[in-house]
Design an enzyme around this catalytic site. Structure first.
Site, mmCIF file in Angstrom:
data_model
loop_
_atom_site.group_PDB
_atom_site.id
_atom_site.type_symbol
_atom_site.label_atom_id
_atom_site.label_comp_id
_atom_site.label_asym_id
_atom_site.label_seq_id
_atom_site.Cartn_x
_atom_site.Cartn_y
_atom_site.Cartn_z
ATOM 1 C CG ASN A 9 46.831 7.483 -46.522
ATOM 2 O OD1 ASN A 9 47.481 8.526 -46.566
ATOM 3 N ND2 ASN A 9 46.524 6.783 -47.602
ATOM 4 C CD1 TRP A 10 46.104 11.729 -41.170
ATOM 5 C CD2 TRP A 10 47.330 13.607 -41.017
ATOM 6 N NE1 TRP A 10 46.242 12.043 -39.832
ATOM 7 C CE2 TRP A 10 46.988 13.177 -39.708
ATOM 8 C CE3 TRP A 10 48.104 14.759 -41.154
ATOM 9 C CZ2 TRP A 10 47.390 13.880 -38.569
ATOM 10 C CZ3 TRP A 10 48.510 15.454 -40.020
ATOM 11 C CH2 TRP A 10 48.156 15.017 -38.740
ATOM 12 C CE LYS A 11 43.278 8.058 -48.808
ATOM 13 N NZ LYS A 11 42.205 7.508 -49.622
ATOM 14 C CG HIS A 97 46.997 4.517 -51.337
ATOM 15 N ND1 HIS A 97 46.009 4.973 -52.181
ATOM 16 C CD2 HIS A 97 46.419 4.357 -50.123
ATOM 17 C CE1 HIS A 97 44.884 5.077 -51.489
ATOM 18 N NE2 HIS A 97 45.104 4.713 -50.242
ATOM 19 C CD GLU A 99 43.872 7.729 -52.812
ATOM 20 O OE1 GLU A 99 44.740 8.339 -52.156
ATOM 21 O OE2 GLU A 99 42.764 7.386 -52.330
ATOM 22 C CD GLU A 169 43.934 1.264 -48.481
ATOM 23 O OE1 GLU A 169 43.535 1.768 -47.429
ATOM 24 O OE2 GLU A 169 44.507 1.920 -49.371
ATOM 25 N N GLY A 175 36.964 5.867 -50.003
ATOM 26 C CA GLY A 175 36.368 7.201 -50.079
ATOM 27 C C GLY A 175 34.946 7.200 -50.618
ATOM 28 C CB SER A 215 34.341 3.366 -46.408
ATOM 29 O OG SER A 215 34.403 4.076 -47.634
ATOM 30 N N GLY A 236 41.537 6.447 -44.244
ATOM 31 C CA GLY A 236 41.677 7.751 -44.894
ATOM 32 C C GLY A 236 40.818 8.789 -44.192
ATOM 33 N N GLY A 237 39.652 9.063 -44.757
ATOM 34 C CA GLY A 237 38.771 10.148 -44.278
ATOM 35 C C GLY A 237 38.604 10.211 -42.764
#
Ligand code: 13P
Length: 253
Positions: A9-11, A97, A99, A169, A175, A215, A236-237
């Site tokens: 997930n590049w966000k 998600h 977010e 999640e 993150g 993470s 993500g990251g």
């Protein structure tokens, strides 16, 4: 047998040029996707076409969007419909998600509408659930996540549910560098599977892939994925670094 999935997930990260470079690096890094494994790249809307071009013809690789509208079409400036995604041959979309829930006030009911449109259109939703820190500290995470599943998915038929991937999640692990332990992930994934099983039956629940997100890195993926009910990760990251993400792909069972 349910699929083992590494989903990136590049966000809202990377310029177009950086996205091109990351695809070049990903394609140049050897990975071993076996028959029941899948890599998914959920990229920002403007890069979907690029992702499709770069990944076309690759076995066991799928491109996904990170969101879609709960409306079918019409005067909703700035929104992207499921039909638009379908017409670009995008087979998959992340729904709900944390977010989106937190910053864009997406409720369980609104997410149920998005799920319905995706399934009608034949697009696979990756449905996200997970509790915030205060709920985890109060020990009521199962009730919280159970309600997310009930209010967004329990109106579906068993046949429809088969097309869904679930991502657990925990918000406190996203993150933050603070991963849920493999035991905590397994415990929640087993709860999610049993909750689905009670409503939709054992054989359906056994075939649903449940991904862990929060993470996930190259150095903790294998431990997390080793657990019975953890069928891969939503990342993500670490998905913004080709070598790191390929390590995560290679950690799938
Ligand atoms: P991080 O891997 O950066 O913690 O993000 C997890 C996530 O939200 C994936 O959807």
């Amino acid at each position: 047998m349910r699929k083992q999935i590494a989903a990136a997930n590049w966000k809202m990260n990377l310029t177009y040029q950086q996205a091109e470079k990351l695809f070049d690096e990903l394609l140049a890094t050897p990975h071993q996707l076996k028959q029941d494994q899948l890599a998914i790249f959920a990229v920002p809307f403007p890069y979907l076409q690029l992702a499709n071009e770069r990944m076309s013809g690759r076995a066991n690789v799928m491109v996904a969007a990170q969101n879609c509208s709960n409306k079918r079409s019409g005067a909703y400036t700035g929104e992207v419909s499921v039909e638009m995604l379908n017409s670009m041959n995008i087979p998959c979309v992340i729904i709900g998600h944390s977010e989106r829930r937190e910053y864009f006030n997406e409720s369980n009911q609104l997410l149920a509408e998005k799920i319905d449109i995706c399934l009608e259109t034949g697009i696979q939703p990756i449905f996200c659930c997970g509790e915030p820190l205060d709920i985890r500290e109060a020990g009521t995470q199962n009730v919280f996540v159970g309600k997310q599943l009930e209010e967004s998915l329990f109106h579906l038929s068993a046949e429809q549910l088969q097309h869904i991937v679930i991502a657990y999640e925990p918000i406190w692990a996203i993150g933050t560098g603070k991963t849920a332990s493999a035991d905590q992930a397994q415990e929640m994934h087993a709860f999610i599977r049993s909750h689905l099983s009670a409503k939709f039956g054992d054989s359906i629940a056994e075939n649903i892939s449940i991904l862990y997100g929060g993470s996930v890195k190259g150095n903790n993926a294998a431990e997390l994925f080793s657990r019975r009910d953890v069928d891969g990760g939503l990342v993500g990251g670490a998905s913004l670094d080709a070598a790191e993400f390929v390590k995560i792909i290679n950690a799938l069972k």
